[in-house]
Design an enzyme around this catalytic site. Structure first.
Site, short mmCIF file in Angstrom:
data_model
loop_
_atom_site.label_atom_id
_atom_site.label_comp_id
_atom_site.label_asym_id
_atom_site.label_seq_id
_atom_site.Cartn_x
_atom_site.Cartn_y
_atom_site.Cartn_z
CG ASP A 65 5.79 -18.00 -4.28
OD1 ASP A 65 6.80 -17.85 -3.57
OD2 ASP A 65 5.68 -18.88 -5.16
CB SER A 175 3.47 -0.92 -2.51
OG SER A 175 3.75 -1.11 -1.13
CB THR A 245 -7.09 -1.45 -6.23
OG1 THR A 245 -7.67 -2.03 -5.06
CG2 THR A 245 -8.16 -0.82 -7.08
CG ASN A 246 -1.03 -2.49 -4.01
OD1 ASN A 246 -1.05 -3.15 -2.98
ND2 ASN A 246 0.07 -2.34 -4.74
#
Length: 340
Positions: A65, A175, A245-246
Site C-alpha cells: 500500500d 531497493s 530484509t528487502n
C-alpha cells in the site's frame, strides 16, 4: 475460503492489474458491511518495539500500500501495523511496464517497480483520512532523478513531512530498483545519512512534542563485513531499529522457472532462508542494542518463528500474504502467543 476464490480470479490477471484490483476492492469495502469478507477478530498480543506498543507482532511490509490508500482495510484484517510507501518527495511513475512477475511454483515474486508513488503530500492526505487508528510506519526513499550524493535531502524532506503522522519511519536504502540507491548502505554515505536523519529526528521531536523512532531497511545481498559495518553505523548514530530484509538479486532456488530471469528484486518463499541468515548475523552484530523487524519470505507461522529465533522482535509479510491470504496473519500471531 473467500480468499482462495478471490486469489484464483486474481492469479488469472496480470500481476500489477491484480494488485490494483485488490487495492480498489479494499478501498470500496473498508468500513462497510462488506469488510466481513476479510475482517478478522484477533485477540491482542502486544509487543513493545522501539518504545512503541504494537497490538501484535505482525505487520504489513512496505510496497503493498505505497500511497496509504487502504489502511482501514488492512487494519481490519488484523495487522498490528501497516508500513506504507516507499514514498518520495515528488510523485514518480516508476519503471516501465511490465515490472511485476509471479513465480507461482516457488511462491515467489520478482518486481522492478522503481518507487512508483503519488508523492509524500498525497500520502499525508490519505493518512489523515484513515479512520481505523492503525499504527503506521512510513517507508521513505529518494526520487529516481535525485543524484545519490544529494539523496540525503530527499529523505530529510520526507521525514519532515510524515513525522507527526507516523508511529515510526523506515529509511529505505536497499531497493535494487533505483539506480545507485544501495550505495547508500556503505561507508561515509551511510554515516552521513544516518547522522543527518538522527539530527532531524531530534529537531522534529522538539517541534512536535513526540519522539518518532527511525529504522533502517537493509538488503539481504550483503557480506558479513558489510553487515558488521551497517550495525556499527546504526549503533554509532543511535538508530532506533533495523528492518531486515528487502528483496534479493539472487535467483537461488528459482533458476529455470518462468520469469526467473526477469530483472528486479526477488521476494517470497525463495528469499526466506537468506533473509533469516542476515537477521541472525545482524542481531549478533547489534548485540541486543537495536531491535529488528524480520521480513522476507515468510510463508508460514514456522517461517515467522524462525525469524524471531534468529533475533527479530516483530515480523512483516507481503508476498506470503499474497499467496496465503489473511489467515497467515492469524496463524503467525497464534504461533507467537504459544512461543511466549
Amino acid at each position: 475460503m473467500f480468499y482462495k476464490l478471490a486469489q484464483k480470479v486474481m492469479f488469472q490477471m496480470d500481476p500489477e492489474k491484480a494488485h490494483h484490483f485488490a487495492l480498489n476492492s479494499l478501498m470500496a469495502t473498508a468500513n462497510t458491511p462488506l469488510d466481513c469478507f476479510y475482517a478478522q477478530k484477533i485477540a491482542p498480543s502486544p509487543v513493545e518495539f522501539m518504545g512503541v506498543t504494537f497490538p501484535n507482532p505482525v505487520g504489513l511490509a512496505a510496497g503493498m500500500d505505497k500511497d496509504g490508500e487502504c489502511i482501514d482495510g488492512f487494519h481490519a484484517m488484523g495487522f498490528g501495523h501497516i508500513e506504507v510507501g516507499t514514498v518520495t518527495p515528488r510523485p514518480q511513475p516508476g519503471n516501465d511496464l511490465p515490472r511485476l512477475f509471479r513465480l507461482k511454483p516457488a511462491k515467489g515474486i520478482i518486481n522492478r517497480m522503481g518507487f512508483n508513488n503519488k508523492g509524500v503530500d498525497n500520502l499525508i492526505a490519505n493518512l489523515k483520512a484513515a479512520k481505523s487508528g492503525a499504527l503506521i510506519g512510513v517507508n521513505i526513499g529518494k526520487n529516481k532523478d535525485t543524484p545519490v550524493e544529494q539523496g540525503k535531502d530527499d529523505y530529510l524532506i520526507c521525514m519532515d513531512k510524515v513525522y507527526e503522522y507516523a508511529a515510526y519511519i523506515a529509511v529505505n536504502i536497499s531497493s535494487p530498483n533505483t539506480p545507485g540507491l544501495r550505495s547508500l548502505q556503505y561507508g561515509d554515505l551511510l554515516d552521513d545519512l544516518l547522522g543527518s536523519l538522527k539530527a532531524k529526528q531530534k529537531d522534529l521531536a522538539q517541534k512536535h512534542g513526540k519522539y518518532v523512532p527511525i529504522a533502517l531497511k537493509i538488503a539481504p545481498d550483503l557480506s558479513d563485513e558489510e553487515i558488521q559495518k551497517i550495525a556499527d553505523s546504526l549503533i554509532k548514530n543511535q538508530f532506533d531499529g533495523a528492518i531486515a530484509t528487502n528483496t534479493t538479486l539472487s535467483r537461488d532456488g528459482v533458476s529455470g522457472l518462468m520469469n526467473a530471469n526477469e530483472t528486479g528484486g526477488l521476494s517470497g518463499k525463495p528469499l526466506n532462508l537468506l533473509s533469516t541468515s542476515v537477521i541472525k548475523k545482524l542481531s549478533s552484530c547489534l548485540n541486543g542494542q537495536i531491535p529488528i523487524i524480520g521480513v522476507g519470505g515468510i510463508n508460514s507461522a514456522a517461517d515467522a518463528i524462525d525469524k524471531l529465533d534468529a533475533g527479530a522482535s516483530m515480523v512483516q509479510i507481503y508476498s506470503g500474504f499474497i499467496y496465503q491470504g489473511p489467515k497467515l496473519i492469524k496463524d503467525i500471531i497464534e504461533a507467537c502467543r504459544v512461543r511466549k
